[in-house]
Design a protein around this motif. Sequence first.
Motif, mmCIF file in Angstrom:
data_model
loop_
_atom_site.group_PDB
_atom_site.id
_atom_site.type_symbol
_atom_site.label_atom_id
_atom_site.label_comp_id
_atom_site.label_asym_id
_atom_site.label_seq_id
_atom_site.Cartn_x
_atom_site.Cartn_y
_atom_site.Cartn_z
ATOM 1 N N THR A 290 -26.249 2.473 44.546
ATOM 2 C CA THR A 290 -26.795 4.230 45.443
ATOM 3 C C THR A 290 -25.340 4.698 45.895
ATOM 4 N N ILE A 291 -25.585 6.267 46.194
ATOM 5 C CA ILE A 291 -24.807 6.861 46.451
ATOM 6 C C ILE A 291 -24.723 7.108 47.969
ATOM 7 N N LYS A 292 -24.165 7.496 48.548
ATOM 8 C CA LYS A 292 -24.023 8.537 49.897
ATOM 9 C C LYS A 292 -23.926 9.501 49.740
ATOM 10 N N GLY A 293 -23.730 10.697 51.161
ATOM 11 C CA GLY A 293 -23.904 11.904 51.207
ATOM 12 C C GLY A 293 -22.529 11.621 51.529
ATOM 13 N N GLY A 294 -21.069 12.058 50.453
ATOM 14 C CA GLY A 294 -19.986 12.755 51.352
ATOM 15 C C GLY A 294 -19.105 11.626 50.067
ATOM 16 N N GLU A 295 -19.319 10.859 49.663
ATOM 17 C CA GLU A 295 -18.971 9.805 48.864
ATOM 18 C C GLU A 295 -18.077 10.556 47.814
ATOM 19 N N LYS A 296 -16.792 10.212 46.823
ATOM 20 C CA LYS A 296 -15.699 9.983 46.106
ATOM 21 C C LYS A 296 -15.801 9.036 44.864
ATOM 22 N N LEU A 297 -17.104 9.186 44.344
ATOM 23 C CA LEU A 297 -17.531 8.037 42.738
ATOM 24 C C LEU A 297 -17.015 8.668 41.393
ATOM 25 N N ALA A 298 -15.385 7.858 41.346
ATOM 26 C CA ALA A 298 -15.381 8.341 40.399
ATOM 27 C C ALA A 298 -15.563 6.859 38.841
ATOM 28 N N ILE A 299 -16.186 7.622 37.416
ATOM 29 C CA ILE A 299 -16.884 6.661 36.488
ATOM 30 C C ILE A 299 -15.551 7.162 35.823
ATOM 31 N N ILE A 300 -15.322 5.642 35.149
ATOM 32 C CA ILE A 300 -13.963 4.919 34.717
ATOM 33 C C ILE A 300 -14.849 3.897 33.285
ATOM 34 N N GLY A 301 -14.327 4.108 32.481
ATOM 35 C CA GLY A 301 -14.183 2.679 31.872
ATOM 36 C C GLY A 301 -13.383 3.569 29.831
ATOM 37 N N ILE A 440 -8.325 10.248 39.743
ATOM 38 C CA ILE A 440 -8.855 9.339 40.350
ATOM 39 C C ILE A 440 -7.920 8.850 41.777
ATOM 40 N N GLU A 441 -6.406 8.328 41.200
ATOM 41 C CA GLU A 441 -6.795 7.626 42.809
ATOM 42 C C GLU A 441 -6.501 8.877 44.046
ATOM 43 N N LYS A 442 -5.991 9.961 43.613
ATOM 44 C CA LYS A 442 -5.759 10.802 44.461
ATOM 45 C C LYS A 442 -7.353 11.168 45.808
ATOM 46 N N VAL A 443 -7.960 11.178 44.593
ATOM 47 C CA VAL A 443 -9.725 11.941 44.783
ATOM 48 C C VAL A 443 -10.773 11.059 45.056
ATOM 49 N N ALA A 444 -10.498 9.547 44.674
ATOM 50 C CA ALA A 444 -11.768 9.001 44.349
ATOM 51 C C ALA A 444 -11.648 7.137 45.821
ATOM 52 N N THR A 445 -12.804 7.888 46.774
ATOM 53 C CA THR A 445 -13.643 6.337 47.550
ATOM 54 C C THR A 445 -13.396 5.262 46.877
ATOM 55 N N ARG A 446 -14.604 5.290 46.028
ATOM 56 C CA ARG A 446 -15.234 4.057 44.647
ATOM 57 C C ARG A 446 -15.070 4.357 43.880
ATOM 58 N N ILE A 447 -15.025 3.645 43.147
ATOM 59 C CA ILE A 447 -14.796 3.219 42.070
ATOM 60 C C ILE A 447 -16.373 2.326 40.970
ATOM 61 N N LEU A 448 -16.703 2.998 40.219
ATOM 62 C CA LEU A 448 -17.687 2.282 39.218
ATOM 63 C C LEU A 448 -16.863 2.496 37.440
ATOM 64 N N GLU A 449 -16.711 1.090 36.973
ATOM 65 C CA GLU A 449 -16.383 0.816 35.767
ATOM 66 C C GLU A 449 -17.238 0.716 34.598
ATOM 67 N N ILE A 450 -17.438 0.921 33.629
ATOM 68 C CA ILE A 450 -18.020 0.576 32.618
ATOM 69 C C ILE A 450 -17.591 -0.355 32.103
ATOM 70 N N ASN A 451 -18.582 -2.111 31.499
ATOM 71 C CA ASN A 451 -17.127 -2.412 31.241
ATOM 72 C C ASN A 451 -18.033 -3.576 30.324
ATOM 73 N N ALA A 452 -18.054 -3.607 28.621
ATOM 74 C CA ALA A 452 -19.050 -4.742 28.513
ATOM 75 C C ALA A 452 -20.192 -4.782 28.460
ATOM 76 N N GLN A 453 -20.822 -3.286 28.350
ATOM 77 C CA GLN A 453 -22.346 -3.240 28.815
ATOM 78 C C GLN A 453 -22.847 -3.776 30.430
ATOM 79 N N GLU A 454 -22.157 -3.564 30.927
ATOM 80 C CA GLU A 454 -21.718 -3.924 32.853
ATOM 81 C C GLU A 454 -21.777 -3.075 33.434
ATOM 82 N N ILE A 455 -22.403 -2.757 34.430
ATOM 83 C CA ILE A 455 -21.584 -1.474 35.903
ATOM 84 C C ILE A 455 -21.146 -2.410 36.440
ATOM 85 N N GLN A 456 -19.748 -2.068 36.906
ATOM 86 C CA GLN A 456 -19.073 -3.192 38.117
ATOM 87 C C GLN A 456 -19.012 -1.357 39.256
#
Length: 522
Positions: A290-301, A440-456
């Motif tokens: 889920t994503i909440k209002g006000g979150e800053k989510l970085a998608i990395i991979g 990413i370090e300055k802006v993100a408050t949450r990290i979503l990583e796509i790695n080895a066909q998995e989302i963490q």
Amino acid sequence: MVILEANHLKLSIKDRLLLDVDKLQVGKDDRIGLVGRNGSGKTTLLEVLAGKRDSEGGTVTARGTLELLPQLKRTDTVKSGGEVTQEYINQVLAKRPELLMADEPTTHLDKEHIEWFEKKLARWPGALLLVSHDRMFLDKICTKIWELSDGKITEYKGNYSAYAEQKEVERQQHELAYEKYEKKKQQLEAALHTKETKAARATKVPKNKSVESGASKPYFAKKQKKLDKAAGAIKTRLEKLEKVEKMREAAPIKMNLHNEESFKGRVVIRVEDVGGKVGQRVLWKPTRFTIKGGEKLAIIGSNGSGKTTLVKKLLEQGAGITVSPAAKIGYFSQNIATLDVNQTIFENVRSSSVQEESFIRTVLARLHFYREDVHKPVSVLSGGERMKVALAKLFVSEVNMLLLDEPTNFLDLESVEALESLLQEYEGSIVFVSHDRRFIEKVATRILEINAQEIQLFDGSFQEYLEFEPQNERDEQAEQLLLIETRISEVLSRLSITPSEELENEFQALLAEKRKIMSERM
């Protein structure tokens, strides 16, 4: 030993003097980062130094072999941008030049390949001259920074962070100089006012003075002349006072956020059992988050892992993705087709804005479009400047969630830092893809990583994510360490009774395995 030397370089484009450099030297051990605003001439300077472009005046003398890794690379290939960049890097490194010049070498590289390149350069025996908007890359590689501004080069010792600290000291010194200037100016203006007032009164005979003979008139005329002379001296001091301009201060951002009360802190996007595929290739297995209002989510991979695909799925709101009616999404993908080149910067941004004019001007100023700059037609802007206008247009539109795909590409360092500051203060949600680790370090408050066909997902900053070690992995290592220590005790006991070469070898192997686990846990 000096590998490269340039003297009295001059180069103009149209009526603008782009380069006006007296002297540059690159030593055999130099690792130099070249920074400056978009359009300041960084690429042009590299091309002149590499002999790829002629200057109008001056000389360039190379005392060793050199190679230039260009920013614009061939596009007549089915390979990805990252693969093409890696190919260019490998070809240039194989030539082992004494001076390697590189123009934005990390563009299109993912985090793993940037780190691979950093390790290559860390062992590089020659000199380096690099243009990059990746501040972490400049921090790890460079020991000297050249700042190109108004055609001139200013040299700073240290990496990019050291350069930024020195620039902050310069800013503080400028502020002190401005305060000193203002104080002195006010003192002189007050003294001038006093002298001029006294001079105006000097010809008036006081009521308690006799005017029968008129003898007092020359006295007061002489007094007025003396006061006028003193006032003139103060005026001269005012005119000669060296003017110090006030530093521009970033105005705070407080916007009217769409559906703010029903948006902030609440789940606005729900992803349930959504997988990612390209043809038959699985990008990631079905996942939920889920994503909440006000979150800053970085998608990395890694490149090709499916970051942009995920962003587009969120945007298209396909099967398994539920978006709250309170959320209104704006999307940025480096597409500047949303801009009307025949309109001005301000007209473009205002056309889709729900904010007041003062707020629009504040946002544009934060992105370094000041005062009359906002009335420039978009047609005269550089690519990086157009990117900033497109971002500003999205920022002030009627949205409360930003989906950004590589928003820092083509922006100079100053613009990246300005965008960081703007996004840090943004009270809506941000979901963004970026390879810029510092961004990413300055802006993100949450990290979503796509790695080895998995989302963490990781709840926390990028730095916390890098330092995080899963507890189950540590527990497994702890159990393994305990087992090894038990075996070491058993072998030592047997060695004390019946020493043998076989037992000694086993003992040494166990010690080596213990040291390896201990080093991994540090």
